[in-house]
Design a protein around this motif. Structure first.
Motif, mmCIF file in Angstrom:
data_model
loop_
_atom_site.group_PDB
_atom_site.id
_atom_site.type_symbol
_atom_site.label_atom_id
_atom_site.label_comp_id
_atom_site.label_asym_id
_atom_site.label_seq_id
_atom_site.Cartn_x
_atom_site.Cartn_y
_atom_site.Cartn_z
ATOM 1 N N LEU A 276 0.825 -1.231 0.000
ATOM 2 C CA LEU A 276 0.000 0.000 0.000
ATOM 3 C C LEU A 276 0.845 1.262 0.000
ATOM 4 N N SER A 277 2.126 1.154 0.331
ATOM 5 C CA SER A 277 3.021 2.313 0.243
ATOM 6 C C SER A 277 3.266 2.723 -1.214
ATOM 7 N N THR A 278 2.827 1.907 -2.164
ATOM 8 C CA THR A 278 3.012 2.218 -3.591
ATOM 9 C C THR A 278 1.728 2.764 -4.199
ATOM 10 N N PHE A 279 0.678 2.847 -3.391
ATOM 11 C CA PHE A 279 -0.604 3.370 -3.867
ATOM 12 C C PHE A 279 -0.597 4.887 -3.711
ATOM 13 N N ASP A 280 -0.975 5.600 -4.771
ATOM 14 C CA ASP A 280 -0.978 7.060 -4.724
ATOM 15 C C ASP A 280 -2.382 7.579 -5.019
ATOM 16 N N PRO A 281 -3.204 7.725 -3.970
ATOM 17 C CA PRO A 281 -4.593 8.150 -4.200
ATOM 18 C C PRO A 281 -4.698 9.580 -4.726
ATOM 19 N N ALA A 282 -3.595 10.336 -4.646
ATOM 20 C CA ALA A 282 -3.627 11.728 -5.132
ATOM 21 C C ALA A 282 -3.632 11.779 -6.658
ATOM 22 N N ILE A 283 -3.281 10.702 -7.301
ATOM 23 C CA ILE A 283 -3.283 10.677 -8.772
ATOM 24 C C ILE A 283 -4.417 9.777 -9.246
ATOM 25 N N GLU A 284 -5.298 10.365 -10.051
ATOM 26 C CA GLU A 284 -6.449 9.611 -10.551
ATOM 27 C C GLU A 284 -6.050 8.852 -11.816
ATOM 28 N N ASP A 285 -5.587 9.618 -12.798
ATOM 29 C CA ASP A 285 -5.295 9.071 -14.121
ATOM 30 C C ASP A 285 -3.788 8.832 -14.233
ATOM 31 N N GLY A 286 -3.402 7.581 -14.112
ATOM 32 C CA GLY A 286 -1.982 7.251 -14.083
ATOM 33 C C GLY A 286 -1.267 7.594 -15.378
ATOM 34 N N LEU A 287 -1.949 7.386 -16.494
ATOM 35 C CA LEU A 287 -1.319 7.651 -17.796
ATOM 36 C C LEU A 287 -0.971 9.121 -17.940
ATOM 37 N N LEU A 340 -4.788 -6.654 -7.959
ATOM 38 C CA LEU A 340 -3.632 -6.119 -7.232
ATOM 39 C C LEU A 340 -3.474 -6.949 -5.962
ATOM 40 N N ILE A 341 -2.303 -7.550 -5.798
ATOM 41 C CA ILE A 341 -2.068 -8.372 -4.597
ATOM 42 C C ILE A 341 -1.458 -7.457 -3.534
ATOM 43 N N THR A 342 -2.215 -7.163 -2.500
ATOM 44 C CA THR A 342 -1.729 -6.263 -1.453
ATOM 45 C C THR A 342 -1.541 -7.048 -0.157
ATOM 46 N N GLN A 343 -1.018 -6.360 0.855
ATOM 47 C CA GLN A 343 -0.838 -7.024 2.154
ATOM 48 C C GLN A 343 -2.177 -7.292 2.829
ATOM 49 N N ARG A 344 -3.250 -6.658 2.303
ATOM 50 C CA ARG A 344 -4.571 -6.892 2.911
ATOM 51 C C ARG A 344 -5.440 -7.805 2.053
ATOM 52 N N GLY A 345 -4.868 -8.380 1.038
ATOM 53 C CA GLY A 345 -5.630 -9.276 0.175
ATOM 54 C C GLY A 345 -5.590 -8.799 -1.272
ATOM 55 N N ALA A 351 -11.343 2.067 -8.798
ATOM 56 C CA ALA A 351 -11.348 3.109 -7.771
ATOM 57 C C ALA A 351 -12.159 2.703 -6.544
ATOM 58 N N ASP A 352 -13.371 2.163 -6.752
ATOM 59 C CA ASP A 352 -14.224 1.849 -5.593
ATOM 60 C C ASP A 352 -13.596 0.745 -4.736
ATOM 61 N N ALA A 353 -13.041 -0.267 -5.390
ATOM 62 C CA ALA A 353 -12.437 -1.378 -4.648
ATOM 63 C C ALA A 353 -11.202 -0.906 -3.886
ATOM 64 N N LEU A 354 -10.411 -0.063 -4.512
ATOM 65 C CA LEU A 354 -9.191 0.436 -3.855
ATOM 66 C C LEU A 354 -9.555 1.352 -2.684
ATOM 67 N N LEU A 357 -10.687 -0.810 0.185
ATOM 68 C CA LEU A 357 -9.561 -1.513 0.820
ATOM 69 C C LEU A 357 -8.729 -0.569 1.673
ATOM 70 N N THR A 358 -8.433 0.612 1.136
ATOM 71 C CA THR A 358 -7.508 1.492 1.856
ATOM 72 C C THR A 358 -8.206 2.228 2.999
ATOM 73 N N GLU A 359 -9.532 2.371 2.895
ATOM 74 C CA GLU A 359 -10.219 3.079 3.977
ATOM 75 C C GLU A 359 -10.661 2.132 5.091
ATOM 76 N N ALA A 360 -10.673 0.827 4.792
ATOM 77 C CA ALA A 360 -11.067 -0.143 5.828
ATOM 78 C C ALA A 360 -10.008 -0.187 6.915
ATOM 79 N N LYS A 361 -10.440 -0.484 8.136
ATOM 80 C CA LYS A 361 -9.470 -0.613 9.245
ATOM 81 C C LYS A 361 -8.593 -1.837 8.978
ATOM 82 N N PRO A 362 -7.260 -1.713 9.132
ATOM 83 C CA PRO A 362 -6.403 -2.879 8.875
ATOM 84 C C PRO A 362 -6.732 -4.026 9.843
#
Ligand code: MRU
Length: 362
Positions: A276-287, A340-345, A351-354, A357-362
């Motif tokens: 999850l340290s590689t996830f950048d929610p500040a960027i929407e459109d990666g391209l 995407l294989i993350t430490q939480r599954g 966008a909705d799935a990410l 996942l990131t807003e759920a309590k670990p």
């Protein structure tokens, strides 16, 4: 993971807490060179010139760089200047900024007198968490390989690009963590290793670490992956990532996108291992918005290696004066990513799935 049958991490602080030891990965696979970094500038150079590389590892290295700064001068201005300098070493992997911001957040919140101890502790925590994260990625990725093994006899055929093994992290790796867990579980497997031009991290690093670990593997030219998929010789592609956008676009080593296209055309699942340290929610459109590092044309026009007498030498392979463009990363659109294989599954590259996942309590 193992080097000469001894367990090792890719970096570790000195016992006196006045330096950082790293492996100079530019020298692999021919020489295991351990280097001592004793200040911010040395850490900056090691990241910029790719003695250390791989998104999680450059984050952890930079964290120790700030600890070295706190060792000398832990004032606000000194720490902020060091963080800015270290953060400018490489632009694409977001882990670098993630680690520096985490360090600054922790250090600026405590009195100056406590910062030195806090800095080493926080850098240690980042390194240890990286190891735990990658082990969890391995655990979550393992069932993908087990399912393939149950469907048919013979080794599970994994294709990977660049080096997202333990050398790209503190330990275990991201994309290779499921492979190492599968090996430990006794699953028969074989890895196709993309050479990964122009710096050849696959040939020099992934092939080396898989060999040290005893995982069966075969080096292939970058252009061979599609052909192998057409022949039914690849069961699954697993790659790492350097930055993933809010909508699941994956930025990774140049050439990843072409593997994803070939995988889609051949019905081969294409998975991305993402701490999850590689996830950048500040960027929407990666391209559109992920910064792509441009590296020296020399990486294309020249090539280095070991000569028959054991010396290292560099030769020119392009015409003298030939221009070369060297974008070091590309972006695979989310639609081409199976998960995407993350430490939480495992999570869908959406966008909705990410967000869930990131807003759920670990
Ligand atoms: O340029 P590098 O070698 O630092 O590139 C990073 C990588 O090794 C890959 O892009 C990798 O797949 C992601 S890091 C686990």
């Amino acid at each position: 993971m193992l080097v000469d049958a001894q367990p090792r991490r890719s970096l570790w602080p000195s016992e006196q807490r006045d330096a950082l030891w790293v492996i100079d990965q530019r020298q692999l696979p021919h020489r295991l060179a351990i280097e001592r970094l004793d200040g911010v500038e040395a850490v900056f150079v090691a990241i910029r010139d790719m003695w250390v590389r791989g998104a999680p590892l450059i984050g952890a290295t930079a964290a120790y760089g700030l600890a070295l700064q706190a060792h000398r001068d832990a004032g606000d201005a000194a720490l902020q200047a060091a963080a800015q300098h270290l953060g400018s070493a490489r632009p694409t992997a977001v882990n670098l900024q993630w680690a520096l911001q985490r360090m600054l957040g922790r250090l600026l919140a405590v009195p100056v007198a406590e910062r030195r101890a806090a800095a080493w502790a926080e850098a240690d925590a980042i390194a240890d968490e990286d190891v735990a994260t990658n082990q969890a990625i391995g655990r979550h990725g393992l069932p993908l390989l087990q399912a393939i093994a149950q469907r048919r006899p013979g080794p599970v055929q994994v294709l990977t690009h660049c080096n997202a093994g333990w050398l790209a992290t503190v330990d275990w790796g991201t994309a290779l963590a499921p492979v190492y867990q599968a090996q430990a579980a006794g699953l028969p497997l074989h890895v196709w290793v993309d050479e990964t031009r122009p710096r050849n991290q696959g040939a020099s690093l992934t092939a080396w670490e898989l060999g040290q670990q005893g995982v069966p593997h075969t080096l292939i030219a970058d252009n061979a992956g599609g052909h192998l998929m057409q022949r039914g010789l690849v069961d699954i592609v697993i790659v790492g990532c350097d930055r993933v956008s809010a909508q699941g676009d994956v930025c990774n080593k140049i050439g990843t996108y072409l593997k994803a296209l070939a995988a889609r055309d051949n019905g081969v699942p294409f998975y991305v291992a993402m701490p999850l340290s590689t996830f950048d929610p500040a960027i929407e459109d990666g391209l559109r918005d992920i910064p792509i590092e441009e590296r020296s044309p020399r990486e294309l026009t020249h090539i280095g290696g070991r000569t028959a007498d054991g010396q290292w030498a560099e030769v020119q392979i392009a015409p003298i004066g030939c221009g070369a463009a060297n974008p070091a990363f590309d972006v695979t659109p989310a639609a081409l990513v199976s998960g995407l294989i993350t430490q939480r599954g495992i999570v869908a590259a959406r966008a909705d799935a990410l967000r869930a996942l990131t807003e759920a309590k670990p």
